[in-house]
Design a protein around this motif. Structure first.
Motif, PDB file in Angstrom:
ATOM      1  N   VAL A 141       0.357  -1.320   0.086  1.00  0.00           N
ATOM      2  CA  VAL A 141       0.578   0.038   0.153  1.00  0.00           C
ATOM      3  C   VAL A 141       0.858   0.833  -0.199  1.00  0.00           C
ATOM      4  CG1 VAL A 141      -1.273   1.350   1.093  1.00  0.00           C
ATOM      5  CG2 VAL A 141      -2.093  -1.223   0.936  1.00  0.00           C
ATOM      6  N   LEU A 142       1.978   1.366   0.542  1.00  0.00           N
ATOM      7  CA  LEU A 142       2.814   2.302   1.300  1.00  0.00           C
ATOM      8  C   LEU A 142       3.528   2.490   0.029  1.00  0.00           C
ATOM      9  CD1 LEU A 142       3.827   2.252   4.828  1.00  0.00           C
ATOM     10  CD2 LEU A 142       2.951   3.969   3.943  1.00  0.00           C
ATOM     11  N   LEU A 143       3.823   1.511  -1.251  1.00  0.00           N
ATOM     12  CA  LEU A 143       4.307   1.238  -2.116  1.00  0.00           C
ATOM     13  C   LEU A 143       4.355   2.452  -3.232  1.00  0.00           C
ATOM     14  CD1 LEU A 143       6.858  -1.757  -2.477  1.00  0.00           C
ATOM     15  CD2 LEU A 143       7.899   0.750  -1.699  1.00  0.00           C
ATOM     16  N   TRP A 144       2.423   1.705  -3.429  1.00  0.00           N
ATOM     17  CA  TRP A 144       1.329   2.737  -4.034  1.00  0.00           C
ATOM     18  C   TRP A 144       1.295   4.277  -3.616  1.00  0.00           C
ATOM     19  CZ3 TRP A 144      -3.338   3.578  -1.447  1.00  0.00           C
ATOM     20  CH2 TRP A 144      -3.824   3.964  -2.691  1.00  0.00           C
ATOM     21  N   ARG A 145       1.020   3.984  -2.973  1.00  0.00           N
ATOM     22  CA  ARG A 145       0.966   5.906  -2.911  1.00  0.00           C
ATOM     23  C   ARG A 145       1.750   6.179  -2.746  1.00  0.00           C
ATOM     24  NH1 ARG A 145      -0.177  10.160  -1.402  1.00  0.00           N
ATOM     25  NH2 ARG A 145      -0.676  11.260   0.229  1.00  0.00           N
ATOM     26  N   ILE A 146       3.470   5.858  -2.297  1.00  0.00           N
ATOM     27  CA  ILE A 146       4.685   6.793  -2.334  1.00  0.00           C
ATOM     28  C   ILE A 146       4.547   7.161  -3.911  1.00  0.00           C
ATOM     29  CG2 ILE A 146       6.539   6.444  -2.550  1.00  0.00           C
ATOM     30  CD1 ILE A 146       6.938   5.424   0.354  1.00  0.00           C
ATOM     31  N   TYR A 147       4.359   5.740  -4.953  1.00  0.00           N
ATOM     32  CA  TYR A 147       4.750   6.355  -6.308  1.00  0.00           C
ATOM     33  C   TYR A 147       3.549   7.405  -7.234  1.00  0.00           C
ATOM     34  CZ  TYR A 147       4.469   5.523 -11.370  1.00  0.00           C
ATOM     35  OH  TYR A 147       3.740   5.068 -12.793  1.00  0.00           O
ATOM     36  N   PHE A 148       2.278   6.641  -6.776  1.00  0.00           N
ATOM     37  CA  PHE A 148       1.434   8.251  -7.339  1.00  0.00           C
ATOM     38  C   PHE A 148       1.426   9.122  -6.497  1.00  0.00           C
ATOM     39  CE2 PHE A 148      -0.445   3.526  -8.436  1.00  0.00           C
ATOM     40  CZ  PHE A 148      -0.690   4.007 -10.406  1.00  0.00           C
ATOM     41  N   HIS A 149       1.512   9.613  -5.673  1.00  0.00           N
ATOM     42  CA  HIS A 149       1.354  10.950  -5.256  1.00  0.00           C
ATOM     43  C   HIS A 149       1.798  12.022  -5.918  1.00  0.00           C
ATOM     44  CE1 HIS A 149       1.424  13.986  -2.047  1.00  0.00           C
ATOM     45  NE2 HIS A 149       2.068  13.989  -2.346  1.00  0.00           N
ATOM     46  N   ARG A 150       1.763  12.159  -6.694  1.00  0.00           N
ATOM     47  CA  ARG A 150       1.599  13.325  -7.652  1.00  0.00           C
ATOM     48  C   ARG A 150       2.109  13.255  -9.209  1.00  0.00           C
ATOM     49  NH1 ARG A 150      -1.931  16.328  -9.871  1.00  0.00           N
ATOM     50  NH2 ARG A 150      -0.832  18.502 -10.214  1.00  0.00           N
ATOM     51  N   ALA A 151       3.744  12.561  -8.700  1.00  0.00           N
ATOM     52  CA  ALA A 151       4.667  12.632  -9.731  1.00  0.00           C
ATOM     53  C   ALA A 151       4.703  11.134 -10.681  1.00  0.00           C
ATOM     54  CB  ALA A 151       5.970  12.009  -9.406  1.00  0.00           C
ATOM     55  N   GLY A 152       3.209  10.354 -10.280  1.00  0.00           N
ATOM     56  CA  GLY A 152       2.925   8.992 -10.744  1.00  0.00           C
ATOM     57  C   GLY A 152       1.828   9.521 -11.673  1.00  0.00           C
ATOM     58  N   VAL A 153       0.949  11.075 -11.307  1.00  0.00           N
ATOM     59  CA  VAL A 153      -0.456  10.896 -11.693  1.00  0.00           C
ATOM     60  C   VAL A 153      -0.571  11.396 -12.796  1.00  0.00           C
ATOM     61  CG1 VAL A 153      -2.920  12.196 -10.966  1.00  0.00           C
ATOM     62  CG2 VAL A 153      -1.305  10.642  -9.760  1.00  0.00           C
ATOM     63  N   VAL A 154       1.163  12.599 -12.525  1.00  0.00           N
ATOM     64  CA  VAL A 154       0.536  13.388 -13.925  1.00  0.00           C
ATOM     65  C   VAL A 154       2.306  13.482 -15.060  1.00  0.00           C
ATOM     66  CG1 VAL A 154       0.068  15.469 -12.223  1.00  0.00           C
ATOM     67  CG2 VAL A 154       2.264  15.271 -12.343  1.00  0.00           C
ATOM     68  N   LEU A 155       3.154  12.490 -15.153  1.00  0.00           N
ATOM     69  CA  LEU A 155       3.937  12.051 -15.620  1.00  0.00           C
ATOM     70  C   LEU A 155       3.645  12.577 -17.391  1.00  0.00           C
ATOM     71  CD1 LEU A 155       6.410  10.301 -16.415  1.00  0.00           C
ATOM     72  CD2 LEU A 155       5.327   8.131 -15.453  1.00  0.00           C
ATOM     73  N   GLY A 156       2.299  11.344 -16.988  1.00  0.00           N
ATOM     74  CA  GLY A 156       1.665  11.582 -18.754  1.00  0.00           C
ATOM     75  C   GLY A 156       1.669  13.137 -19.437  1.00  0.00           C
ATOM     76  N   ASP A 157       1.168  14.254 -18.402  1.00  0.00           N
ATOM     77  CA  ASP A 157       1.433  15.373 -18.660  1.00  0.00           C
ATOM     78  C   ASP A 157       2.812  16.168 -18.847  1.00  0.00           C
ATOM     79  OD1 ASP A 157      -1.898  15.625 -18.452  1.00  0.00           O
ATOM     80  OD2 ASP A 157      -1.715  15.914 -16.154  1.00  0.00           O
ATOM     81  N   ALA A 158       3.605  15.018 -17.675  1.00  0.00           N
ATOM     82  CA  ALA A 158       5.023  15.887 -17.619  1.00  0.00           C
ATOM     83  C   ALA A 158       5.286  15.544 -19.757  1.00  0.00           C
ATOM     84  CB  ALA A 158       6.088  14.946 -16.716  1.00  0.00           C
ATOM     85  N   VAL A 159       5.816  14.526 -19.630  1.00  0.00           N
ATOM     86  CA  VAL A 159       6.267  13.763 -20.651  1.00  0.00           C
ATOM     87  C   VAL A 159       5.791  14.609 -22.100  1.00  0.00           C
ATOM     88  CG1 VAL A 159       5.458  11.960 -22.669  1.00  0.00           C
ATOM     89  CG2 VAL A 159       6.204  12.160 -20.382  1.00  0.00           C
ATOM     90  N   ALA A 160       3.863  15.192 -21.802  1.00  0.00           N
ATOM     91  CA  ALA A 160       3.234  15.357 -23.213  1.00  0.00           C
ATOM     92  C   ALA A 160       3.969  17.336 -23.290  1.00  0.00           C
ATOM     93  CB  ALA A 160       2.111  15.652 -23.459  1.00  0.00           C
ATOM     94  N   ALA A 161       4.237  17.964 -21.835  1.00  0.00           N
ATOM     95  CA  ALA A 161       5.134  19.072 -21.582  1.00  0.00           C
ATOM     96  C   ALA A 161       5.772  19.605 -22.094  1.00  0.00           C
ATOM     97  CB  ALA A 161       4.170  20.039 -21.115  1.00  0.00           C
ATOM     98  N   ALA A 162       7.022  18.778 -22.700  1.00  0.00           N
ATOM     99  CA  ALA A 162       8.601  18.570 -22.124  1.00  0.00           C
ATOM    100  C   ALA A 162       8.766  19.126 -23.386  1.00  0.00           C
ATOM    101  CB  ALA A 162       9.329  17.059 -22.150  1.00  0.00           C
ATOM    102  N   ARG A 163      10.000  19.615 -23.872  1.00  0.00           N
ATOM    103  CA  ARG A 163      10.625  20.243 -25.031  1.00  0.00           C
ATOM    104  C   ARG A 163      11.017  19.464 -25.544  1.00  0.00           C
ATOM    105  NH1 ARG A 163      13.422  23.965 -21.877  1.00  0.00           N
ATOM    106  NH2 ARG A 163      14.874  22.964 -22.276  1.00  0.00           N
ATOM    107  N   ASP A 164      11.746  17.784 -24.949  1.00  0.00           N
ATOM    108  CA  ASP A 164      11.467  16.175 -25.942  1.00  0.00           C
ATOM    109  C   ASP A 164      11.390  15.932 -24.987  1.00  0.00           C
ATOM    110  OD1 ASP A 164      12.894  14.688 -26.954  1.00  0.00           O
ATOM    111  OD2 ASP A 164      14.932  15.526 -27.050  1.00  0.00           O
ATOM    112  N   PRO A 165       9.834  15.275 -25.528  1.00  0.00           N
ATOM    113  CA  PRO A 165       9.095  14.074 -25.134  1.00  0.00           C
ATOM    114  C   PRO A 165       9.372  12.819 -24.910  1.00  0.00           C
ATOM    115  CG  PRO A 165       7.779  15.347 -26.182  1.00  0.00           C
ATOM    116  CD  PRO A 165       9.088  16.022 -26.871  1.00  0.00           C
TER     117      PRO A 165
END
Length: 302
Positions: A141-165
């Motif tokens: 549960v904690l590994l799941w929680r730590i992963y999805f705490h923000r970074a895991g949720v917005v990873l797709g948005d970060a890649v899409a917003a990068a200059r070099d996806p």
């Protein structure tokens, strides 16, 4: 619908009901429960194979009846949980707590299947096994929680917003490989805890029990760098504590070492929650040009 809501409003659950605008896609906690359900069904299949392979026809038919009997509570639990997540908001803390408690009960059920009916199994789950299962479940549960705490949720948005996806995507992919390695090592460590909960720990055992979570945190730090171009100090603190705990935990039982690793992960999860409390969700800030494993500071960590 309105009358239904008024009926629910007489109880305390009204605040947990889904709104008409809530998303209908599966949440991460629902997917986590589905994984536990898959584990329980896998154990049920293993139990079925034991009896189905018997040369005695009576044992084979008895095995079929027992499997059906054990399948009923499993599928009923899954059905009720599916109804709960469809009726209540799965993002609410009360709903998530209910799902996670049910998932732990499902985990215990799956583990105890080999001893069901007292045939060829361990008969019952011991206290050490329950504690080991609890440590393993909380760690998951904690590994799941730590992963999805923000970074895991917005990873797709970060890649899409990068200059070099492609660059950010490749770095995030390598971070996931490190996290998967950590999860595998952690799973091996908890397998050791289940079979050898007491007695002295050995260095290779601690490398799995403590090194697995540390490896996961390293990969999670890399993911955070890819998404936000910085790494929170608590990731490094957690890694340092896990690695430093190896020597003093050598004479301790594996169950104690696993509990210590769970406590470190719990501290990180609590720190993440306290850091985010009362603040708007952090927007992704991809590490353009610095998405590498060279840990140069790009922007202040939080």
């Amino acid at each position: 619908m309105t009358g239904d809501r008024r009926r629910w409003g007489r109880g305390r659950a009204v605040g947990l009901l889904r709104s008409e605008q809530s998303e209908q896609q599966a949440s991460y906690v629902e997917l986590f429960f589905d994984l536990v359900m898959v584990f329980a069904l896998n154990r049920l299949v293993a139990f079925a194979v034991q009896g189905a392979g018997s040369a005695d026809a009576t044992i084979r038919w008895a095995s079929v009846g027992r499997v059906l009997l054990l399948f009923v509570p499993l599928i009923w639990t899954w059905t009720i949980t599916a109804y709960i997540t469809a009726r209540f908001d799965p993002k609410a803390s009360g709903t998530q707590s209910s799902i996670l408690l049910t998932a732990f009960a499902m985990l215990v059920m799956g583990t105890a299947l080999t001893g069901a009916f007292g045939g060829g199994g361990r008969g019952r789950v011991s206290a050490n096994e329950i504690l080991g299962l609890l440590a393993a479940f909380l760690t998951a549960v904690l590994l799941w929680r730590i992963y999805f705490h923000r970074a895991g949720v917005v990873l797709g948005d970060a890649v899409a917003a990068a200059r070099d996806p492609a660059e950010v995507g490749r770095f995030a992919g390598s971070a996931h490989l490190v996290m998967i390695l950590g999860i595998v090592a952690t799973s091996v460590g908890h397998g050791i805890v289940q079979t050898h909960p007491t007695g002295q720990s050995y260095p290779p055992w601690l490398a799995m029990i403590l090194g697995g979570p540390a490896c996961f945190l390293l990969g999670r730090a890399a993911l955070e760098r890819a998404v936000f171009a910085r790494v929170s100090p608590r990731r490094w603190v957690g890694i340092a504590v896990l690695l430093a705990a190896g020597v003093p935990l050598l004479p301790a039982p594996p169950l104690v070492a696993a509990t210590a690793a769970t406590a470190v992960l719990f501290g990180i999860a609590v720190a993440d929650s306290r850091r985010a409390a009362g603040r708007p969700p952090e927007a992704p800030h991809p590490a353009d040009g610095e998405a590498t494993w060279l840990w140069r500071r790009h922007r202040p960590a939080t």
